[in-house]
Design an enzyme around this catalytic site. Structure first.
Site, PDB file in Angstrom:
ATOM      1  N   TYR A  33       0.764  -4.285  12.147  1.00 50.15           N
ATOM      2  CA  TYR A  33       0.655  -2.858  11.835  1.00 50.15           C
ATOM      3  C   TYR A  33       1.494  -1.972  12.757  1.00 50.15           C
ATOM      4  CZ  TYR A  33      -2.717  -3.960   8.247  1.00 50.15           C
ATOM      5  OH  TYR A  33      -3.295  -4.459   7.115  1.00 50.15           O
ATOM      6  N   HIS A  89      -4.190   0.917  11.915  1.00 52.29           N
ATOM      7  CA  HIS A  89      -3.985  -0.358  12.629  1.00 52.29           C
ATOM      8  C   HIS A  89      -5.358  -0.975  12.928  1.00 52.29           C
ATOM      9  CE1 HIS A  89      -2.736  -3.433  15.212  1.00 52.29           C
ATOM     10  NE2 HIS A  89      -1.895  -2.802  15.985  1.00 52.29           N
ATOM     11  N   ASN A  93     -10.260  -2.948   2.292  1.00 54.12           N
ATOM     12  CA  ASN A  93      -9.922  -2.960   0.865  1.00 54.12           C
ATOM     13  C   ASN A  93     -11.186  -2.764   0.040  1.00 54.12           C
ATOM     14  OD1 ASN A  93      -7.162  -3.371   1.047  1.00 54.12           O
ATOM     15  ND2 ASN A  93      -7.272  -5.580   0.727  1.00 54.12           N
ATOM     16  N   HIS A 110       0.828  -1.220   0.000  1.00 58.69           N
ATOM     17  CA  HIS A 110       0.000   0.000   0.000  1.00 58.69           C
ATOM     18  C   HIS A 110       0.863   1.271   0.000  1.00 58.69           C
ATOM     19  CE1 HIS A 110      -3.874  -2.111   0.847  1.00 58.69           C
ATOM     20  NE2 HIS A 110      -3.072  -2.989   1.396  1.00 58.69           N
TER      21      HIS A 110
HETATM   22 FE1  HDE Z   1      -2.594  -4.837   5.406  1.00 58.87          FE
HETATM   23  N1  HDE Z   1      -0.802  -4.084   5.898  1.00 58.87           N
HETATM   24  N2  HDE Z   1      -1.971  -6.677   5.923  1.00 58.87           N
HETATM   25  N3  HDE Z   1      -4.346  -5.672   4.727  1.00 58.87           N
HETATM   26  N4  HDE Z   1      -3.237  -3.068   4.794  1.00 58.87           N
HETATM   27  C1  HDE Z   1      -0.428  -2.797   5.756  1.00 58.87           C
HETATM   28  O1  HDE Z   1       0.673  -1.550   7.406  1.00 58.87           O
HETATM   29  C2  HDE Z   1      -0.893  -6.941   6.672  1.00 58.87           C
HETATM   30  C3  HDE Z   1      -4.686  -6.978   4.770  1.00 58.87           C
HETATM   31  C4  HDE Z   1      -4.485  -2.734   4.354  1.00 58.87           C
HETATM   32  O2  HDE Z   1      -3.261   3.474   3.971  1.00 58.87           O
HETATM   33  C5  HDE Z   1       0.893  -2.513   6.406  1.00 58.87           C
HETATM   34  O3  HDE Z   1       0.957   0.656   7.772  1.00 58.87           O
HETATM   35  C6  HDE Z   1      -0.837  -8.329   7.009  1.00 58.87           C
HETATM   36  C7  HDE Z   1      -6.087  -7.149   4.511  1.00 58.87           C
HETATM   37  C8  HDE Z   1      -4.539  -1.344   3.995  1.00 58.87           C
HETATM   38  O4  HDE Z   1      -1.685   3.303   5.485  1.00 58.87           O
HETATM   39  C9  HDE Z   1       1.267  -3.845   7.054  1.00 58.87           C
HETATM   40  C10 HDE Z   1      -1.919  -8.896   6.396  1.00 58.87           C
HETATM   41  C11 HDE Z   1      -6.571  -5.896   4.299  1.00 58.87           C
HETATM   42  C12 HDE Z   1      -3.259  -0.857   4.243  1.00 58.87           C
HETATM   43  C13 HDE Z   1       0.115  -4.733   6.645  1.00 58.87           C
HETATM   44  C14 HDE Z   1      -2.632  -7.856   5.736  1.00 58.87           C
HETATM   45  C15 HDE Z   1      -5.466  -4.987   4.436  1.00 58.87           C
HETATM   46  C16 HDE Z   1      -2.478  -1.952   4.753  1.00 58.87           C
HETATM   47  C17 HDE Z   1       1.913  -1.867   5.511  1.00 58.87           C
HETATM   48  C18 HDE Z   1      -2.306 -10.354   6.376  1.00 58.87           C
HETATM   49  C19 HDE Z   1      -8.006  -5.498   3.967  1.00 58.87           C
HETATM   50  C20 HDE Z   1      -2.758   0.551   4.011  1.00 58.87           C
HETATM   51  C21 HDE Z   1       1.943  -0.404   5.902  1.00 58.87           C
HETATM   52  C22 HDE Z   1      -2.803 -10.808   7.574  1.00 58.87           C
HETATM   53  C23 HDE Z   1      -8.922  -5.779   5.020  1.00 58.87           C
HETATM   54  C24 HDE Z   1      -3.070   1.448   5.165  1.00 58.87           C
HETATM   55  C25 HDE Z   1       1.158  -0.321   7.096  1.00 58.87           C
HETATM   56  C26 HDE Z   1      -2.638   2.859   4.849  1.00 58.87           C
HETATM   57  C27 HDE Z   1      -1.149  -1.839   5.159  1.00 58.87           C
HETATM   58  C28 HDE Z   1       0.052  -6.004   7.044  1.00 58.87           C
HETATM   59  C29 HDE Z   1      -3.792  -8.092   4.972  1.00 58.87           C
HETATM   60  C30 HDE Z   1      -5.644  -3.579   4.251  1.00 58.87           C
HETATM   61  C31 HDE Z   1       2.624  -4.410   6.703  1.00 58.87           C
HETATM   62  C32 HDE Z   1       0.231  -9.009   7.838  1.00 58.87           C
HETATM   63  C33 HDE Z   1      -6.862  -8.465   4.505  1.00 58.87           C
HETATM   64  C34 HDE Z   1      -5.722  -0.583   3.456  1.00 58.87           C
HETATM   65  O5  HDE Z   1       1.283  -3.743   8.449  1.00 58.87           O
END
Ligand code: HDE
Length: 680
Positions: free
Chosen positions: A363, A340, A149, A76
């Site tokens: 997060y 988060h 998402n 992202h």
């Molecule tokens: Fe994320 N995801 N994600 N994700 N995600 C991040 O956090 C993660 C997942 C989503 O505009 C990271 O701050 C794991 C699903 C958005 O700043 C990180 C897993 C969904 C955003 C991270 C998922 C999301 C992130 C990277 C699997 C939809 C951007 C930067 C379990 C429900 C937020 C950050 C923004 C961002 C981890 C799966 C949505 C690495 C481990 C499912 C919208 O923490």
């Protein structure tokens, strides 16, 4: 009595104002406040001599510059955000005690960041990808983050596989290609070998993955969460955002061209809409399942690769979010915002979805590296609007000046404060779900069926949407080099539909599956974008005009504007164009600076005095719009040009020969795309 932090007594907007600075008309100083007499020449020993160590001004300026970058988000990275507010329709006290969901007269400030997932920070925005839709609600009980998402399911079921998924979709490590694209071997190898991805891949190959606008896409919390009311009763919940303008997409050829013509297409659209006062709006929806009904479904409600069909579990619309203020500084706000899923308020709790559980760790961890330490909550954009007090101290960049000697619990020197707050007075208490089990590394049997909802999605698509999905698979797999991976994917998606798999196999030279699809027993109309809201509002129209245009034109343009349509004039140069009656129109774009893909419709006016070159440019616009199934209008000379090019008598092409031209053109624009047009 604890003293309130002065910053936190203000509204979010007032709070942010305190940190803003306007450097215009100010004296130039160092960061220490020293006024500077000169800013172009470093301090040297003689005019042609070496720079001196003593030049603190040069060193401060250069050092700051050298350290301006922070790591981009691992996923992202490419995102854009805006401020707004959330209003509730009716109290949700039946389901939750969250304060911001009790009183419809309360407006909760929000900050929303949209993003693509795979691309780097500077990548194009109209790539095929899921979009992040992350909302921070600044509530009086603390920040609540709904980090969702635009696709309601996910590729994997357990967070431990997230690094694998992301490694596979990101550019391949040996040559760092391709950027912001899943059309390569490692992604599809991951898909074929992790078949739980089937459902989400269907969404990613559909039009949902190339939204027309961030204002025109749905948002989903994806996981099952819990709402808990004041009596302690819990319900399972899924969250939805429904865009008031409906859910709309680009077509793939258009999306690819836009990536080059305007890599900032989505942020520009969001920014301009807010600047114009066309505030993006989304309704918040909830689906509720009683705790007693947890096992009543033919899927596991904890499985994040499954959605809750809206026809079975209706989406209740409970409030509206309006984005009404652009950021002042993208780095300070959009880049430094830290979302988060674990930022919750009383009345909102988690389920045991193993993907959600893993996110609850990731997060905070990622912010520590990205924002350089544990004090990121003090950054203006991340601060809650309510007071916050605890015994945490120090760390890089600490801004709060905590007074007094006591920074531990329990204590007597500060009368045991800051003190925990009982649940009855607003203290967060985790929902007391009964859990027991052996420690195991395994997956529940109830998570092991991967194709039924992928098939439900396919069966719910219109013929056009199905064609797009077939083309998307054919494009993506056509870019894959490994014959084995291609074949594995075809074989895998034969489990979804043999019609799909056969056509893709044909396109990529793989062996098609045998057999036929079972008769359709279930579909979910809510999954098709064909059913969405269609409005003319905020649709951008390229109006192609030359000098000597007919005097009626300004009137037509006014009628379009009254419907919320945004006509923009395109001509050969940026000089005003003049009508036969002496009226003048300001030109916003030239043939050089714009392109039909940047508009929702094309209106060819031209004029009798326009030259051959103009006619050709106008027809290039019309032809391209025609191939992208967009509405086309023509009056005056434009009618002759379209006729001569054979573009005049297709669906969605409206010419000035009809007496109801303006009304019919507005109707055609409201329909957005004319899929029944025959395009070769
Ligand atoms: Fe994320 N995801 N994600 N994700 N995600 C991040 O956090 C993660 C997942 C989503 O505009 C990271 O701050 C794991 C699903 C958005 O700043 C990180 C897993 C969904 C955003 C991270 C998922 C999301 C992130 C990277 C699997 C939809 C951007 C930067 C379990 C429900 C937020 C950050 C923004 C961002 C981890 C799966 C949505 C690495 C481990 C499912 C919208 O923490």
């Amino acid at each position: 009595m604890t003293k309130k932090h002065p910053v936190n007594e203000k509204s979010k907007q007032e709070q942010l104002e305190q940190f803003k600075t306007d450097d215009r008309n100010q004296a130039l100083t160092t960061n220490q406040g020293l006024k500077l007499s000169e800013d172009e020449f470093s301090l040297k020993a003689g005019e042609r001599g070496p720079t001196l160590m003593e030049d603190f001004h040069f060193r401060e300026k250069m050092t700051h510059f050298d350290h301006e970058r922070i790591p981009e988000r691992i996923v992202h990275a490419r995102g854009f955000a805006a401020h707004g507010e959330f209003e509730l329709y009716d109290s949700l006290s039946e389901y939750t005690k969250a304060k911001f969901l009790q009183n419809p007269s309360v407006k909760t400030p929000v900050f929303v960041r949209f993003s693509t997932v795979a691309g780097s920070k500077g990548s194009a925005e109209t790539v095929r990808d899921a979009r992040g839709f992350a909302t921070k609600f600044y509530t009086e009980e603390g920040n609540y983050d709904l980090v969702g998402n635009n696709i309601p399911v996910f590729f994997i079921q357990d967070a431990i596989k997230f690094p694998d998924l992301i490694h596979a979709v990101k550019p391949e490590p040996h040559n760092e290609m391709p950027q912001a694209a899943s059309a390569h071997d490692t992604f599809w190898d991951f898909v074929a070998n992790n078949q739980e991805s089937a459902h989400m891949v269907m969404w990613s190959m559909s039009d949902r993955a190339i939204p027309r606008s961030l204002r025109m896409m749905e948002g989903f919390g994806v996981h099952t969460f819990r709402l808990v009311n004041a009596e302690g009763k819990a319900h399972f919940v899924k969250f939805h955002w429904k865009p008031v303008l409906g859910t709309h997409s680009l077509v793939w050829d258009e999306a690819q061209t836009i990536s080059g013509k305007d890599p900032d297409f989505h942020r520009r659209d969001l920014w301009e809409s807010i600047e114009n006062g066309d505030y993006p709006e989304y309704e918040l929806g909830i689906q509720i399942i009683d705790e007693e009904d947890e096992f009543k479904f033919d899927f596991d409600i904890l499985d994040p690769t499954k959605l809750w069909p809206e026809e079975d579990i209706p989406v209740k619309l409970v409030g509206k979010m309006t984005l009404n203020r652009n950021v002042d500084n993208v780095f300070a706000e959009t880049e430094q915002v830290a979302f988060h899923p674990g930022h919750v308020v009383p009345g909102i709790d988690f389920s045991n979805d193993p993907l959600l559980q893993g996110r609850l760790f990731s997060y905070t961890d990622t912010q520590l590296i990205r924002l350089g330490g544990p004090n990121f909550h003090e950054l203006p954009i991340n601060r809650p609007v309510c007071p916050f007090h605890n015994n945490q101290r120090d760390g890089y960049g600490r801004q709060t000046i905590n007074k007094g000697p006591v920074s531990y619990h329990r204590n007597s020197l500060a009368a045991n404060t800051p003190a925990p707050v009982p649940e009855s007075e607003g203290g967060y208490a985790h929902y007391q779900e009964k859990v027991e089990g052996r420690k195991v590394r395994s997956r529940s049997e109830s998570f092991k069926e991967h194709f039924s909802q992928a098939t439900l999605f396919w069966n719910s698509m219109s013929d056009t949407e199905k064609e797009h999905i077939i083309s998307a698979f054919s494009f993506e797999l056509g870019k894959v080099k490994s014959k084995s991976v291609q074949q594995q994917v075809v074989d895998m998606f034969a489990n979804v539909s043999t019609v799909l798999a056969k056509q893709v196999a044909q396109a990529i030279g793989a062996t098609p599956p045998s057999g036929e699809d079972a008769p359709v027993t279930k579909s979910s109309p809510a999954l098709s974008q064909e059913q969405t809201i269609k409005k003319p509002n905020t649709r951008k129209i390229a109006v192609i005009v030359a000098n000597d245009f007919s005097g009626d034109l300004p009137q037509v343009l006014n009628s379009l504007k009254q419907q919320g349509i945004q006509p923009e004039i395109v001509s050969t140069t940026l000089q005003n164009v003049k009508g036969t009656d002496g009226s003048e129109l300001e030109v916003q774009h030239t043939f050089l600076t714009s392109d039909s893909v940047l508009f929702d419709a094309v209106y060819v006016v031209g004029s009798a005095s326009a030259d051959e070159k103009f006619r050709k440019e106008a027809l290039t616009f019309a032809q391209e719009a025609f191939e992208h199934f967009k509405p086309i209008g023509a009056t005056d000379e434009g009618v002759k040009w379209l006729k001569a090019a054979g573009l005049d008598s297709s669906p969605g092409v409206v010419t000035g020969e009809t007496t109801r031209f303006t009304d019919e053109f507005i109707e055609a624009i409201s329909a957005h795309r004319h899929w029944n047009r025959h395009v070769i």
